[in-house]
Scaffold this active site. Structure first.
Site, PDB file in Angstrom:
ATOM      1  N   SER A  63       9.479 -34.523  74.019  1.00 16.77           N
ATOM      2  CA  SER A  63      10.223 -33.544  74.806  1.00 16.77           C
ATOM      3  C   SER A  63       9.712 -32.130  74.551  1.00 16.77           C
ATOM      4  CB  SER A  63      11.708 -33.601  74.451  1.00 16.77           C
ATOM      5  OG  SER A  63      12.164 -34.930  74.483  1.00 16.77           O
TER       6      SER A  63
HETATM    7  N1  SAH Z   1      12.898 -38.095  71.156  1.00 15.28           N
HETATM    8  C1  SAH Z   1      11.490 -38.323  71.434  1.00 15.28           C
HETATM    9  C2  SAH Z   1      11.156 -38.341  72.913  1.00 15.28           C
HETATM   10  C3  SAH Z   1      11.721 -39.519  73.545  1.00 15.28           C
HETATM   11  S1  SAH Z   1      10.983 -40.088  75.038  1.00 15.28           S
HETATM   12  C4  SAH Z   1      10.619 -37.329  70.694  1.00 15.28           C
HETATM   13  O1  SAH Z   1      11.144 -36.459  69.996  1.00 15.28           O
HETATM   14  O2  SAH Z   1       9.392 -37.463  70.801  1.00 15.28           O
HETATM   15  C5  SAH Z   1      12.167 -41.369  75.322  1.00 15.28           C
HETATM   16  C6  SAH Z   1      11.999 -42.587  74.441  1.00 15.28           C
HETATM   17  O3  SAH Z   1      13.109 -43.436  74.741  1.00 15.28           O
HETATM   18  C7  SAH Z   1      10.743 -43.377  74.719  1.00 15.28           C
HETATM   19  O4  SAH Z   1       9.991 -43.493  73.556  1.00 15.28           O
HETATM   20  C8  SAH Z   1      11.275 -44.732  75.187  1.00 15.28           C
HETATM   21  O5  SAH Z   1      10.503 -45.820  74.728  1.00 15.28           O
HETATM   22  C9  SAH Z   1      12.659 -44.753  74.574  1.00 15.28           C
HETATM   23  N2  SAH Z   1      13.611 -45.656  75.219  1.00 15.28           N
HETATM   24  C10 SAH Z   1      13.844 -45.856  76.532  1.00 15.28           C
HETATM   25  N3  SAH Z   1      14.815 -46.771  76.700  1.00 15.28           N
HETATM   26  C11 SAH Z   1      15.211 -47.173  75.460  1.00 15.28           C
HETATM   27  C12 SAH Z   1      16.175 -48.091  74.960  1.00 15.28           C
HETATM   28  N4  SAH Z   1      16.937 -48.839  75.762  1.00 15.28           N
HETATM   29  N5  SAH Z   1      16.298 -48.238  73.626  1.00 15.28           N
HETATM   30  C13 SAH Z   1      15.522 -47.522  72.779  1.00 15.28           C
HETATM   31  N6  SAH Z   1      14.606 -46.629  73.181  1.00 15.28           N
HETATM   32  C14 SAH Z   1      14.446 -46.451  74.504  1.00 15.28           C
END
Ligand code: SAH
Length: 215
Positions: A63
């Site tokens: 993000s």
């Molecule tokens: N917080 C992260 C950015 C997240 S991007 C950072 O600081 O870099 C969103 C993430 O959510 C992705 O890695 C994706 O794989 C995860 N995601 C999506 N759906 C999900 C679910 N049902 N359970 C766990 N993770 C999930």
């Protein structure tokens, strides 16, 4: 010279955060301590200090720093809190939280992201974070309930299991809306008698996908 560059870069990074509304001194201090450059690799590494989301493995994104700051601020954490983050991604958001609370559980549906983030936490000595492969739309029942829950992928609605795993007095921050449209960042407070919702701002996140990933 290197040190001058690094401290100037850090000053610019913090200035950018403040100018975009990240004003809580504890959040700024936590973000000052974590080097975003550790969480971005390859061809995008040189943009690590810009206020923009960047690609990470498994087709996901780290993000934008100002959004990380605003979400962290909205969570109103306390030093004794146990926090669940859904969506480990690069691990950057969890690392920022680790400096503000007692314990961070972070889950991702992609094993590769969890393995790489955990290795980074270990290398950086961030010993109060546990990364796990799990479908975060179901929460983490074994460790529930949580003081704070931060979802970093967009759901159509705040997932019921996550609401259920929030303590009374707890706060959850979650982007809500269709994945390919603008979403709204929502803050949910759990009181004695139910949930209060407020809308914070427009955001854009990758979707929360049910089930585990292939990698
Ligand atoms: N917080 C992260 C950015 C997240 S991007 C950072 O600081 O870099 C969103 C993430 O959510 C992705 O890695 C994706 O794989 C995860 N995601 C999506 N759906 C999900 C679910 N049902 N359970 C766990 N993770 C999930």
């Amino acid at each position: 010279m290197e040190d001058d560059d690094a401290s100037e870069r850090k000053m610019r990074f913090l200035f950018q955060l403040r100018s975009r509304g990240v004003t809580d001194p504890r959040v700024l201090a936590a973000m000052e301590r974590i080097d975003r450059g550790e969480f971005v690799r390859g061809q995008f590494a040189e943009r690590a200090y810009d206020d923009m989301p960047l690609p990470i493995p498994c087709g996901q994104t780290i993000s934008q720093p100002s959004v990380v700051g605003l979400m962290t601020q909205a969570l109103e954490t306390g030093p004794r809190d146990t926090v669940l983050e859904v969506g480990t991604g690069s691990g950057y958001q969890a690392a920022v939280l680790s400096g503000l609370v007692r314990r961070v559980y972070t889950v991702d549906r992609h094993r590769r992201l969890v393995t790489e983030a955990q290795a980074l936490f270990d290398r950086l000595g961030l010993t109060n974070i546990t990364a796990q492969v799990a479908d975060g739309s179901r929460g983490l029942p074994d460790q529930a309930p949580f003081d704070r829950i931060l979802v970093t992928a967009a759901a159509e609605d705040p997932p019921g299991p996550l609401l259920a795993q929030l303590k009374i007095g707890g706060i959850m921050v979650v982007p809500v809306g269709q994945s390919d449209a603008v979403q709204t960042l929502i803050r949910v407070r759990r009181g004695e008698d139910g949930f209060d919702y407020d809308e914070l701002r427009q955001v854009r996140f990758v979707p929360l996908v049910e089930g585990l990933g292939q990698t």
